[in-house]
Every structure is written in structure tokens, then in C-alpha cells.
Design a protein around this motif. Structure first.
Motif, short mmCIF file in Angstrom:
data_model
loop_
_atom_site.label_atom_id
_atom_site.label_comp_id
_atom_site.label_asym_id
_atom_site.label_seq_id
_atom_site.Cartn_x
_atom_site.Cartn_y
_atom_site.Cartn_z
N SER A 19 -12.11 4.27 15.66
CA SER A 19 -13.41 3.66 15.38
C SER A 19 -14.27 4.61 14.54
CB SER A 19 -14.08 3.37 16.72
OG SER A 19 -15.09 2.45 16.55
N ARG A 20 -14.22 5.90 14.85
CA ARG A 20 -14.96 6.92 14.08
C ARG A 20 -14.49 6.98 12.64
NH1 ARG A 20 -19.60 8.27 15.91
NH2 ARG A 20 -19.57 8.66 18.13
N LEU A 21 -13.18 6.90 12.45
CA LEU A 21 -12.61 7.07 11.11
C LEU A 21 -12.82 5.84 10.24
CD1 LEU A 21 -9.21 8.81 11.97
CD2 LEU A 21 -11.23 9.87 10.95
N THR A 22 -12.65 4.65 10.83
CA THR A 22 -12.63 3.44 10.02
C THR A 22 -13.93 2.65 10.09
OG1 THR A 22 -11.79 2.15 11.88
CG2 THR A 22 -10.16 3.12 10.41
N GLY A 23 -14.76 2.91 11.11
CA GLY A 23 -15.96 2.11 11.29
C GLY A 23 -15.67 0.75 11.88
N VAL A 24 -14.39 0.48 12.23
CA VAL A 24 -14.04 -0.79 12.85
C VAL A 24 -14.39 -0.72 14.33
CG1 VAL A 24 -12.11 -2.32 13.46
CG2 VAL A 24 -12.16 -1.22 11.23
N ASP A 25 -15.06 -1.76 14.84
CA ASP A 25 -15.39 -1.79 16.26
C ASP A 25 -14.16 -2.13 17.09
OD1 ASP A 25 -17.97 -1.23 15.67
OD2 ASP A 25 -18.67 -3.29 15.79
N VAL A 26 -13.85 -1.30 18.06
CA VAL A 26 -12.75 -1.63 18.95
C VAL A 26 -13.20 -1.42 20.39
CG1 VAL A 26 -10.81 -1.15 17.44
CG2 VAL A 26 -11.82 0.71 18.73
N ILE A 27 -12.56 -2.15 21.30
CA ILE A 27 -12.84 -1.97 22.73
C ILE A 27 -12.08 -0.75 23.21
CG2 ILE A 27 -12.52 -2.94 25.04
CD1 ILE A 27 -14.37 -4.83 23.89
N ALA A 28 -12.80 0.29 23.61
CA ALA A 28 -12.17 1.47 24.19
C ALA A 28 -12.73 1.65 25.58
CB ALA A 28 -12.48 2.69 23.33
#
Lengths: 568, 78
Positions: A19-28
Motif C-alpha cells: 500500500s505504501r509503495l503503490t498507493g493502492v488501498d488494501v485491507i491489511a
């Protein structure tokens, strides 16, 4: 395009880094196995677009389950491997690291959770580790982005390690021990009161006590947040909304269009719950009554997930779940089902056997009230005090246990044993919790809203042309005879198939007694909405689906009949 | 020697892992979470009615079913 693969043990923070690298929101979340499939994203690396893949966690390249197989199969596609390692458990992570180094691909190590390792008194000599592994090693704290820039800057230093390839598992483990002894020193820590408290939450007696306290606390939080949102956000907004609605109503005059858009006026004015117009009830029920509880529920769930408590809850409840033919992990689909049955049913995929999946999907489908249904229970029964609400939830809980017990007896397959890696407790990070809550609420809105509006439209048209009245007459003898409800409850029950929210608006005008309402909202639980039914069919297949439906109809007739005899 | 299986240890007892039984995939899985020969472990919790055990090894907590625990041979540490 160049492909960078993020790979590492479960629950080391790969998704957060992704998420940090790509800016894509993911459920973690703070429990192993959150990512069961891989995710793709892009980032800009020195003016060049590169693809980043977030693989599910795996302890080793010898995969033992579906999610791990996915991780291993992704290796071939990678041009560069970022091996994410948990600095607090270097020893167990190094097995995978050594296996990866033997693949002859450029590797760079992200030594994640660096802050936590320092906090625990674990000291790792990064330089020595770089020398021994012959690849770059960068300490990171993905959750706060510390070290992530450094990791990106050094990506092009990733290289194929020149280490000799080791033969067999024994040799690899010996080498792991050798490396750990050379680079890691651990300061001795005494058992503190905090550690004792942590232990108490997984022990048999105190663990149950902790579970009750925590779950009750969350229930209280859901109510507090839900009611707070209604009082301070929903009600003021809908008071403002009254002005344009009244103006529109006057302008339209009386007629079919007014009846469809605004609905029936109650005492000369719009009643958001009872009017049944598309612009009044159709908007108010999903946004005004259900959404506040959905937000509150997903907030509580995010806190629960990120704290690391879930695997402990699974451990403590394992005994009970075993009696239902499930192991403790079955609690996760159930908890998700309390928000919306669809993700709950999908989460059953993480269970190992077909029998377990059938049991948990049937239980979630029939006995677990979703947020919309819970909002309905509170909405129609709240004014009569807590006792009726407790009857509904008590009945559903008892039924959950009973039905699970019965379903378990229908097949002899033994449920596999629990094997869980328990993460440490962590304080949930407000921004991460907020983001995750928002992602789920957004999903709920985009999935639910069109269906609700369509449903209200259908209900309005059917009502206007008289089908509802006809249906009510038709179902009246049965509704009256079996459940002790007036005939008009029949169409309300059927509308519950579309969306639970719809049924509230149809029940309230019927002026039922609290006891009748209790029977009605309990029986509603047994009929999942169309979206949940569709997912059930997809996950179960037609044969098991028919079995689940049979259980559903039997349960509603039996339980509805029994409740009627006791209450009415 | 005070050897027994993990499943027979009581809550709060400490032991070192002496040997692993069962299939190679199962053994691999145990070792990959840190349950390997020579490691010191502590039984954090033991659940009734043949429920699971929670063991601490290398500062990590792991929940393991009773049947699996029968396949782990340990030596008690006083």
C-alpha cells in the motif's frame, strides 16, 4: 514492464508495504492470512513504471495450502524479489529467505517491524546480515513509512546472491541457526504484568471472561457510535432535507408520481420511515437507519482485527466450535457476517474442508443477523426496551449452536485441528482503522444502494397497482395461523428477500404489538437477502444450496411457531 | 530422561523439543513456525475437553490442536 514481487512469511506487513509503495488501498489486518489472493499495483521507479505484486504469506516455498501455492507460483513472474522479513522473528523468516536466494533472482530484504524489534530488546547487525546473505538489507517500519524511501532508493542494488546452494531441509535449518547466532542478540526480559495479562486472554477460564468483556465492549461501542451518528449527523441532515421534499410534494400535488416519489403522507407530513416513497423512505432507510450502524460495526471490526485479538478468540472458542463441526477459525466468517453476509460467506473459503464450509455458510446464512437486520431489530423494537431485543438475539444465538450441532451430525468427516500463529497485540493505528472502515463502507454503499432503490421502486409500484393487497390476502391465513401475524406482514417478509432495510418501512405501519414484532424480526433472520443467496449458491453449489434452503424453511417454521406460542 | 509428548505437559510447564513425528509436510510446517528440535517452549494455555494448547516458542505464541501436540516429543525442563 518490470515486475517486483513482495513475498514473506504471513503477517509480516507485506500488504502495508504494498500500500505504501503503490498507493493502492488494501485491507491489511493483524492476523495471518488476510491476503488469500495476490494483488497488483504500479509505482514509478526513477521515471519508469514498474508492476508490484503483493503475494499471500508463506513460511516456505514448499506450500502447504492454496494461498501459499499462489505465492510460490508468482515467483516465476518476478524480475526482482523484495523479501519482507519480520525483524522480531528473524529465525523463522530466514528459512524462506534462504530458499529465495537459491532461486537465482535479484533479492532485497526489507527488515520490517524494526521498531518493534528494538522495543523487545532484539538487536540485529544489519551489516553483518548483508555480508552473510550477500544481498542488501533495509530496516523498515511499513506502518509509519520509516525506511520505505531507503528501500525504494536501494531497489536497484538488489542482486543475485552468490551463496552456495544448500541441499535439504536440515542443512538450511543449520545455516539459519548459524546466521542468527552471528547477527542477533536478544536482551533478556522478565515476565511483566502485561505479559501475564496477554497470556490470560488465551487461557481457558480467563480467556472466556476476556472474550465476553471484549465482545460486550464492542457491542456497546457499535451502539454508542451508531446512535451518536444518528443523533448528531443523520437527524440534522434529514431535517434540512424536509424543506425541498415538502416543496416537491406540494408542487407534484396528489397523484401516482407523488405517491411513488414522496409516498403516503402521515398526519399531513412526510414520515421518513412509513411514507414508502423513493425519495423519502427509499433514501432514509439505507442512509439514515442502516448506514450509521454499518459504519459503527466496521469500525469495531477494524479495531478487533488490528489489535491481534482474533486468533486468540479463535483459540478460546475452538472447543465450542468443534462441537459445531468447525474449528475456532470459523469465528471469522461469523464476525464478518455480522456486518454483511456476503463477505462472511466468502470468508468461509479460508476453511479447509467442504463440510466446514457448508456448516459455516448455512449458519451465517440463517442465524447471523447482518448490520441491516440488526439496525432493523433496534429500529422496530428499541422503543419497547432491551428485553425484546435480547429475546431476538438470544434466540438467534441458541439457534446458531443448535443448528451447528445438528449439521455436524449429518456428516462424519472430522474437522481438522487448529494450527494458528498468534501475532502480538498491537495498538490499532487510527489512520489505518479509518481507511479500512471507509473502504468497507464504500463497498457497502456501491453494492447496496442501487438494490435498495430498485426494491423501493418495485414495492411502490406493486403497492400502487394493488398487488401488495392481494398478496396480503393470499398469505393472511398462513401468517395468522402459524406466526400470529396479520396478513400484511407477508409482503413485508417477502420484501426482506430484496433488502432487509426495505422490510422495516413495511412493518412499522402495521401497528403490531411488541411480541408480534419480535416474532417478525426473528423470522426475518432466516431469509437471507438476494445478494447473500446468490453468493451462497455460488459457494455451495446447487445440491448443498438446496440442503441449506431446506434447513432455512424448516427453521423459520419451527422457531417462528414456537416463539408465537411462547410470546403471543 | 523426563521425556513425554507436548500434549501431556501441564499449563506453565517448560520443555525442549526432542523429536517430531508425523508426515514430512507436517514436520516442515512445525519447524517453519519455530517448533523445531532443541527449542525451549512453555505451555501458555491448555484448553479442556481435548482442546488446543497455546505454546510460547522464541517469544511467539502458537495455537496447536491436541492431536498435533501428541506428535511432538519433548523433554521437561525443571
Amino acid at each position: 514492464m518490470k515486475t517486483i514481487l513482495l513475498i514473506g512469511d504471513p503477517n509480516v506487513g507485506k500488504s502495508v508495504l504494498f500500500s505504501r509503495l503503490t498507493g493502492v488501498d488494501v485491507i491489511a489486518s493483524n492476523y495471518p492470512g488476510t491476503t488469500v489472493d495476490y494483488l497488483k499495483g504500479r509505482m514509478n521507479l526513477g521515471g519508469e513504471a514498474v508492476e508490484i505484486i503483493d503475494a499471500p504469506g508463506t513460511y516456505s516455498l514448499e506450500a502447504t495450502n492454496k494461498a501459499e501455492e499462489v505465492a510460490v507460483s508468482l515467483l516465476d513472474r518476478a524480475d526482482l524479489i523484495v523479501n519482507v522479513v519480520d525483524a522480531t522473528s528473524l529465525e523463522r523468516c530466514l528459512l524462506l529467505t534462504l530458499e529465495l536466494l537459491a532461486k537465482h533472482k535479484p533479492v532485497i530484504l526489507a527488515l520490517n517491524m524494526w521498531d518493534e524489534a528494538q522495543h523487545l530488546g532484539i538487536n540485529i547487525n544489519v551489516h553483518e546480515l548483508e555480508n552473510l546473505l550477500q544481498v542488501p538489507v533495509v530496516p523498515t517500519v511499513a506502518i509509519t513509512a520509516e525506511g520505505v524511501k531507503e528501500l525504494v532508493r536501494r531497489l536497484d542494488e538488489a542482486r543475485i546472491s552468490g551463496r552456495p546452494v544448500l541441499e535439504g531441509e536440515d542443512q538450511v535449518w543449520t545455516e539459519v541457526g548459524h546466521i542468527v547466532r552471528k547477527v542477533q542478540t536478544v536482551a533478556h526480559r522478565h515476565h511483566t504484568i502485561w505479559d501475564r495479562l496477554v497470556d490470560a486472554t488465551v487461557k481457558s477460564g480467563t480467556g472466556w471472561l476476556a472474550a465476553l468483556v471484549i465482545l460486550f465492549g464492542l457491542f456497546w461501542l457499535v451502539r454508542l457510535v451508531g446512535e451518536g451518528l444518528i443523533r448528531y449527523a443523520v437527524e440534522p441532515v434529514f431535517e434540512l432535507y424536509r424543506t425541498p421534499i415538502d416543496a416537491l410534494s406540494n408542487w407534484l400535488g396528489s397523484g401516482l408520481l407523488q405517491k411513488m416519489l414522496i409516498g403516503t403522507l402521515i398526519d399531513g407530513r412526510v414520515d421518513y420511515v412509513q411514507s414508502m416513497g423513493i425519495l423519502t423512505t427509499g433514501i432514509f432507510v439505507p442512509f439514515g437507519m442502516v448506514l450509521p450502524y454499518v459504519v459503527a460495526f466496521y469500525l469495531a471490526l477494524a479495531l478487533l482485527e488490528d489489535s491481534g485479538y482474533l486468533p486468540r478468540l479463535a483459540t478460546v472458542t475452538d472447543n465450542v466450535f468443534h462441537k459445531l463441526g468447525l474449528h475456532g477459525h470459523g469465528i471469522i466468517p461469523v464476525l464478518l457476517g455480522l456486518g454483511c453476509k456476503v463477505p462472511g460467506i466468502l470468508a468461509a473459503r479460508s476453511l479447509e474442508t467442504r463440510k466446514e464450509r457448508f456448516i459455516v455458510i448455512t449458519l451465517v446464512g440463517i442465524t447471523v443477523p447482518c448490520a441491516a437486520h440488526t439496525a432493523m431489530i433496534f429500529g422496530v423494537l428499541g422503543r419497547y426496551g432491551a428485553s425484546y431485543i435480547l429475546v431476538v438475539f438470544g434466540t438467534l444465538a441458541a439457534l446458531f449452536l443448535l443448528l451447528g450441532f445438528i449439521l455436524n451430525r449429518t456428516s462424519r468427516t472430522e474437522c481438522p485441528e487448529l494450527f494458528l500463529d498468534i501475532p502480538p497485540y498491537r495498538w490499532p493505528i487510527p489512520s489505518a482503522v479509518a481507511k479500512k472502515t471507509w473502504m468497507r463502507v464504500r463497498w457497502f454503499l456501491t453494492e447496496a444502494l442501487p438494490l435498495v432503490l430498485l426494491g423501493v421502486l418495485a414495492a411502490c409500484i406493486l403497492d400502487a397497482v394493488g398487488v401488495t393487497g392481494l398478496l396480503a390476502n393470499y398469505t393472511a391465513p398462513f401468517m395468522q395461523g402459524w406466526f400470529g401475524l396479520p396478513g400484511a406482514a407477508g409482503p413485508a417478509l417477502l420484501s426482506g428477500f430484496l433488502r432487509k432495510e426495505l422490510a422495516i418501512g413495511m412493518l412499522v405501519p402495521l401497528a403490531l404489538t411488541p411480541a408480534q414484532l419480535t416474532v417478525a424480526v426473528t423470522v426475518f433472520a432466516f431469509f437471507p437477502c438476494i445478494a447473500a443467496l446468490a453468493v451462497m449458491l455460488k459457494e455451495l453449489g446447487i445440491k448443498d444450496m438446496l440442503k441449506a434452503m431446506a434447513a432455512m424453511i424448516l427453521t423459520s417454521l419451527l422457531v417462528g411457531g414456537i416463539l408465537r406460542i411462547i410470546l403471543i | 530422561m523426563n521425556e513425554t509428548t507436548l500434549s501431556l505437559l501441564k499449563q506453565d510447564e517448560k520443555a525442549t523439543v526432542a523429536a517430531l513425528h508425523g508426515g514430512s509436510a507436517f514436520q516442515h510446517r512445525l519447524r517453519s513456525v519455530g517448533l523445531k528440535e532443541g527449542k525451549l517452549l512453555r505451555v501458555v494455555a491448555k484448553h479442556h475437553f481435548s482442546g488446543p494448547l497455546v505454546v510460547e516458542v522464541e517469544r511467539h505464541h502458537i495455537t496447536i490442536g491436541r492431536g498435533m501436540a501428541q506428535k511432538i516429543v519433548v523433554a521437561r525442563v525443571p
